[in-house]
Design a protein around this motif. Structure first.
Motif, short mmCIF file in Angstrom:
data_model
loop_
_atom_site.label_atom_id
_atom_site.label_comp_id
_atom_site.label_asym_id
_atom_site.label_seq_id
_atom_site.Cartn_x
_atom_site.Cartn_y
_atom_site.Cartn_z
N LYS A 118 45.31 61.72 -49.74
CA LYS A 118 44.68 62.93 -49.21
C LYS A 118 43.30 62.65 -48.62
O LYS A 118 42.83 63.34 -47.72
CB LYS A 118 44.56 64.00 -50.30
N PHE A 119 42.64 61.62 -49.14
CA PHE A 119 41.30 61.28 -48.67
C PHE A 119 41.35 60.36 -47.44
O PHE A 119 40.29 59.95 -46.95
CB PHE A 119 40.51 60.59 -49.79
N ASP A 120 42.54 60.02 -46.96
CA ASP A 120 42.66 59.12 -45.82
C ASP A 120 41.79 59.52 -44.62
O ASP A 120 41.12 58.66 -44.04
CB ASP A 120 44.12 59.03 -45.38
N PRO A 121 41.78 60.80 -44.21
CA PRO A 121 40.96 61.15 -43.03
C PRO A 121 39.47 60.85 -43.23
O PRO A 121 38.77 60.56 -42.26
CB PRO A 121 41.20 62.65 -42.88
N LEU A 122 39.01 60.94 -44.47
CA LEU A 122 37.60 60.68 -44.74
C LEU A 122 37.32 59.19 -44.91
O LEU A 122 36.33 58.67 -44.38
CB LEU A 122 37.17 61.43 -46.01
N LEU A 123 38.18 58.50 -45.65
CA LEU A 123 37.92 57.11 -46.02
C LEU A 123 38.48 56.11 -45.02
O LEU A 123 38.09 54.94 -45.05
CB LEU A 123 38.50 56.84 -47.41
N TYR A 133 43.96 48.39 -37.40
CA TYR A 133 45.17 49.08 -36.96
C TYR A 133 45.41 48.96 -35.46
O TYR A 133 46.55 49.12 -35.00
CB TYR A 133 45.13 50.54 -37.38
N THR A 134 44.37 48.68 -34.67
CA THR A 134 44.59 48.46 -33.24
C THR A 134 44.74 46.98 -32.92
O THR A 134 45.33 46.62 -31.90
CB THR A 134 43.42 49.02 -32.42
N GLY A 135 44.17 46.10 -33.76
CA GLY A 135 44.23 44.68 -33.50
C GLY A 135 43.38 44.24 -32.33
O GLY A 135 43.63 43.19 -31.72
N ARG A 136 42.33 45.02 -31.98
CA ARG A 136 41.51 44.73 -30.81
C ARG A 136 40.09 44.34 -31.21
O ARG A 136 39.55 44.82 -32.19
CB ARG A 136 41.45 45.95 -29.89
N VAL A 137 39.50 43.48 -30.38
CA VAL A 137 38.08 43.16 -30.52
C VAL A 137 37.28 44.34 -29.97
O VAL A 137 37.64 44.93 -28.94
CB VAL A 137 37.73 41.86 -29.76
N GLU A 138 36.20 44.69 -30.63
CA GLU A 138 35.42 45.87 -30.26
C GLU A 138 34.03 45.47 -29.75
O GLU A 138 33.51 44.40 -30.09
CB GLU A 138 35.25 46.78 -31.48
N SER A 166 40.04 55.34 -40.79
CA SER A 166 40.09 55.78 -39.39
C SER A 166 41.45 55.46 -38.77
O SER A 166 41.57 55.30 -37.56
CB SER A 166 38.98 55.09 -38.59
N ARG A 167 42.46 55.39 -39.60
CA ARG A 167 43.80 55.01 -39.11
C ARG A 167 44.31 56.02 -38.08
O ARG A 167 44.93 55.63 -37.07
CB ARG A 167 44.77 54.92 -40.27
N ASP A 168 44.08 57.32 -38.30
CA ASP A 168 44.57 58.33 -37.36
C ASP A 168 43.94 58.15 -35.99
O ASP A 168 44.60 58.31 -34.96
CB ASP A 168 44.28 59.73 -37.90
N MET A 169 42.63 57.83 -35.96
CA MET A 169 41.98 57.58 -34.68
C MET A 169 42.55 56.35 -34.00
O MET A 169 42.72 56.32 -32.77
CB MET A 169 40.47 57.44 -34.88
N ALA A 170 42.83 55.32 -34.79
CA ALA A 170 43.46 54.12 -34.23
C ALA A 170 44.80 54.47 -33.60
O ALA A 170 45.17 53.95 -32.53
CB ALA A 170 43.62 53.07 -35.31
N SER A 171 45.54 55.38 -34.24
CA SER A 171 46.84 55.79 -33.71
C SER A 171 46.69 56.53 -32.38
O SER A 171 47.48 56.32 -31.46
CB SER A 171 47.55 56.69 -34.73
#
Length: 599
Positions: free
Chosen positions: A477-482, A514-519, A484-489
């Motif tokens: 349940k705390f995933d959105p806070l802890l 989760y994106t596998g990209r260099v930032e 950023s997987r949804d943003m990666a999606s």
């Protein structure tokens, strides 16, 4: 026939410990929450970088060198990726199996030292205590270090035991565990077991015993430990010069190579609280000690019963208790004089579990008092869960749980800093976990009141197995806070583009995994990146506000992730109408510089 039945019961007990530990820790693999931002996803990504690059010597984050930690935990995660593929659950495999292995080892150690019943109870204590579960939700190597230290302490007692037929073998196991400990968490992998052993020898007046030192094989053992640990240290030093810099001044903008940062800055200066950057916090000393009543709950109610045990080293049990006491004292006293996080004392959990298991097996008045106290505490916890469920029954749950939380950013450098963010409204989002927790505490209450001691202990273990399943659902349940997987999606399901992270990589580290990209890192010379940013050949991933404005006006797609309280600053910098908000979640937002077109 009698011995066969005893051994059969012990085999059943050992299987029970393994089943309990597996039910708790394998669920983190089967159905895990997302990798959390900060250290959780950082560790997983470093292992992925090692696997992809083929460089298993120098750890890197976003291609920037990272010298803070020893490499073995990354190697194990990278091996797991190679076997199972790059998944968040695969990153957790080494931690989960280390937790199960620690439970098994503690049980076997306890059986050897105190007998089968005490060994079984010690295994239950370590497998089901709150502290081990909480601090294995994060991909940190402390449970692995705890496992190696436990191997070292048991090996040492086997060497010391005059009845042991193979002391040389156990001396080599002791030395090998020190070498592995060095590769897990540097010097404390050696300091804790050797200091505990020396204190034990001093307490037993055997410190100057020629016989004991002969059985330890110190020269051969040292060679074995170095054979395991030295190659990586030497290679890391040679690949990241300068080789020798002995300054004790830790300042911004300086770079002295791998060896200085890893040994002097990260070990010595951190212990003295003089390390720069100071990207860590410390728990007040009194709370660091008292928190063990929580970390060892529910079994901490039996700690007073330990005082009734014998610590005289006249037999194997007495020697084991004395060593466990020395072991615990070394860990706690060491961190009393150093910077301290809540999980730093994990290496003493098995020692405390061994003493508690021994006290539980003795079944005295203090353990019966502890069981009654546990029945009261679990009953109160059950009523508290019910009361919260009733109080939140009419509360709505708009959005995700982050909208119902408070914010205490000054505490987030502590491992459990987010705990103070909870409010009554936030529990409305946690109703299913609360129901499971209430059921667990009800089982514990009934079991401790109705059952005899042995069955009461099993009821408590069952209570914790059920409780941890509810706690795991709460973490999801705390995933959105802890995380950023949804943003990666969102990024992955739209046009390819360059990701830019505002201020600090750690705040959004799961996006990289989760994106596998260099930032690109906007104003990212911060905390863990500050030292690596000054290294020779640093990659061109750091940008400032001026560079961002230039990039943002280009036709290429860019994504920018930042904390919600930075929106006004970025609006002023980029200009209104120059970006679109793609996602808002958990106090974070995702921007793009081109019109949003869903695919």
């Amino acid at each position: 026939m009698f011995n066969e039945k005893v051994e059969e019961r012990w085999a059943i007990s050992l299987v029970a410990v393994l089943l309990v530990a597996s039910c708790i820790y394998l669920t983190s693999i089967v159905s895990p929450p997302s990798l959390m931002d900060d250290v959780d996803a950082v560790q997983a990504q470093i292992a992925r970088n090692m696997l992809n690059s083929g460089d298993w010597v120098t750890a890197r984050i976003d291609r920037v060198v990272y010298f803070e930690k020893s490499p073995l935990v990354y190697w194990l995660m990278a091996i797991s990726y190679r076997v199972f593929g790059v998944h968040d659950w695969a990153a957790r495999v080494p931690i989960a199996f280390s937790s199960i292995g620690l439970s098994w080892l503690t049980a076997v150690f306890g059986k050897w030292a105190f007998g089968k019943k005490a060994g079984f109870y010690a295994g239950l204590v370590i497998a089901t205590c709150i502290g081990l579960w909480i601090f294995t939700r994060i991909l940190i190597p402390d449970v692995m270090l705890t496992l190696t230290i436990t191997v070292a302490m048991w090996s040492f007692l086997r060497i010391f035991d005059q009845e042991e037929r193979r002391p040389r073998l156990w001396a080599y196991v002791f030395a090998a565990s020190l070498g592995v400990g060095l590769l897990l968490k540097s010097l404390i992998g050696i300091v804790f077991p050797t200091a505990s052993a020396l204190l034990f020898l001093l307490a037993t007046r055997r410190l100057c015993s020629r016989e004991i030192w002969k059985r330890l094989h110190p020269f051969t053992g040292t060679s074995l430990a170095l054979l395991i640990a030295a190659p990586w240290h030497i290679l890391a030093m040679l690949r990241n010069p300068p080789y020798f810099a002995w300054t004790l001044r830790s300042m911004p903008g300086q770079y002295h190579g791998f060896l200085w940062f890893y040994l002097i800055n990260e070990q010595l200066l951190r212990f003295l609280n003089l390390r720069y950057p100071r990207d860590y916090n410390t728990v007040p000393r009194i709370w660091f000690w008292l928190f063990h009543l929580i970390w060892l709950f529910p079994w901490s109610v039996y700690i007073p019963a330990i005082t009734k045990l014998s610590f005289r080293p006249v037999d194997r049990a007495g020697r084991a208790r004395l060593l466990a006491l020395c072991w615990t004292g070394v860990v706690l006293i060491f961190f009393t004089f150093s910077t301290t996080q809540e999980y730093y004392s994990m290496p003493c959990y098995p020692a405390l579990a061994l003493m508690i298991g021994s006290a539980m097996a003795a079944d005295g008045a203090w353990t019966r008092w502890g069981t009654r106290m546990l029945g009261i505490l679990s009953g109160v916890a059950f009523l508290a869960c019910v009361a919260i469920l009733v109080a939140t029954r009419k509360l709505s749950t708009p959005g995700d749980i982050s909208v119902a939380l408070t914010s205490h950013p000054d505490l987030y450098s502590l491992s459990l800093g987010h705990m103070e963010d909870l409010t009554l409204n936030s529990f409305a989002y946690l109703r299913p976990p609360l129901v499971i927790a209430a059921l667990a505490f009800l089982l514990g209450t009934i079991g401790t009141i109705k059952a005899k001691e042995a069955h009461a202990y099993l009821s408590v273990a069952l209570m914790m197995v059920v409780f941890f399943q509810g706690a795991r659902l709460a973490l999801v349940k705390f995933d959105p806070l802890l995380s950023s997987r949804d943003m990666a999606s969102v990024i992955l399901h739209n046009s390819p583009g360059q990701i830019i992270v505002d201020h600090h990589y750690y705040t959004f580290s799961s996006i990289a995994f989760y994106t596998g990209r260099v930032e690109l890192l906007l104003n990212g010379h911060w905390n863990n990146f500050e030292y690596g940013a000054n290294a020779p050949g640093v990659p061109d991933v750091f940008i400032n506000d001026g560079k961002l404005k230039t990039l943002w006006s280009e036709p290429q797609r860019y994504y920018l992730v930042a904390k919600s309280d930075e929106l006004l600053r970025l609006q002023a910098l980029l200009g209104r109408g120059k970006f679109q908000i793609l996602d808002v979640s958990g106090g974070k937002f995702l921007l793009t510089n081109t019109p949003f077109v869903s695919q």
